[in-house]
Design a protein around this motif. Structure first.
Motif, short mmCIF file in Angstrom:
data_model
loop_
_atom_site.label_atom_id
_atom_site.label_comp_id
_atom_site.label_asym_id
_atom_site.label_seq_id
_atom_site.Cartn_x
_atom_site.Cartn_y
_atom_site.Cartn_z
N MET A 158 1.15 -1.31 -0.02
CA MET A 158 -0.08 0.02 -0.25
C MET A 158 0.79 1.16 0.25
N LYS A 159 1.77 1.01 0.64
CA LYS A 159 2.86 2.26 0.93
C LYS A 159 3.23 2.56 -0.67
N LYS A 160 3.67 1.29 -1.17
CA LYS A 160 4.12 1.55 -2.76
C LYS A 160 3.46 2.50 -3.69
N PHE A 161 1.85 1.84 -3.67
CA PHE A 161 0.68 2.24 -4.16
C PHE A 161 1.09 4.33 -3.76
N PHE A 162 0.97 4.23 -2.51
CA PHE A 162 0.47 6.06 -1.77
C PHE A 162 1.71 6.81 -2.84
N LEU A 163 3.76 5.73 -2.44
CA LEU A 163 4.59 6.88 -3.41
C LEU A 163 4.83 6.99 -4.54
N LEU A 164 3.84 5.95 -5.43
CA LEU A 164 3.43 5.84 -7.28
C LEU A 164 2.73 7.54 -7.62
N ILE A 165 1.69 6.93 -6.58
CA ILE A 165 0.69 8.26 -6.81
C ILE A 165 1.23 9.52 -7.00
N SER A 166 2.04 9.68 -5.58
CA SER A 166 2.76 11.18 -5.50
C SER A 166 4.37 11.35 -6.31
N VAL A 167 4.81 10.33 -6.33
CA VAL A 167 5.55 10.90 -7.94
C VAL A 167 4.74 10.69 -9.02
N LEU A 168 4.03 10.35 -9.66
CA LEU A 168 3.00 10.94 -10.67
C LEU A 168 2.74 11.78 -10.85
N MET A 169 1.97 12.95 -9.63
CA MET A 169 1.32 13.99 -9.03
C MET A 169 2.21 14.76 -9.64
N LEU A 170 3.55 14.66 -8.83
CA LEU A 170 4.97 15.59 -8.60
C LEU A 170 5.20 15.68 -10.46
N ALA A 171 5.33 14.70 -11.14
CA ALA A 171 5.76 14.78 -12.43
C ALA A 171 4.78 15.27 -13.60
N GLY A 172 3.18 15.60 -12.99
CA GLY A 172 2.45 15.89 -14.48
C GLY A 172 2.30 17.18 -13.58
N CYS A 173 3.07 17.96 -12.55
CA CYS A 173 2.96 19.30 -12.31
C CYS A 173 3.89 20.27 -13.35
N ILE A 174 3.19 21.69 -14.05
CA ILE A 174 4.12 22.05 -14.26
C ILE A 174 4.20 23.53 -13.68
N GLU A 175 5.53 24.19 -13.81
CA GLU A 175 5.19 25.38 -13.49
C GLU A 175 3.85 26.15 -13.74
N VAL A 176 3.75 27.78 -12.47
CA VAL A 176 2.75 28.05 -12.62
C VAL A 176 3.12 29.36 -13.93
N GLY A 177 2.33 29.18 -14.83
CA GLY A 177 2.62 30.01 -16.23
C GLY A 177 3.48 30.10 -17.05
#
Length: 52
Positions: free
Chosen positions: A1-20
């Motif tokens: 379960m921890k690996k799943f949340f870690l994977l979700i967190s990494v994917l969310m961080l990778a999907g973020c772009i700088e504002v503007g």
């Protein structure tokens, strides 16, 4: 379960772009509404102040 949340967190961080920080084609779309000179020169190509 921890690996799943870690994977979700990494994917969310990778999907973020700088504002503007948009690619060039998206920046042109973003600035499209602020070009009032174009609509003044070509009123038949604008609809409510937005060129099309």
């Amino acid at each position: 379960m921890k690996k799943f949340f870690l994977l979700i967190s990494v994917l969310m961080l990778a999907g973020c772009i700088e504002v503007g920080n948009f690619p060039e084609d998206r920046q042109k779309l973003h600035e499209m509404g602020s070009e009032s000179d174009y609509c003044a020169q070509h009123p038949n190509r604008c609809y409510e102040g937005v060129q099309w």
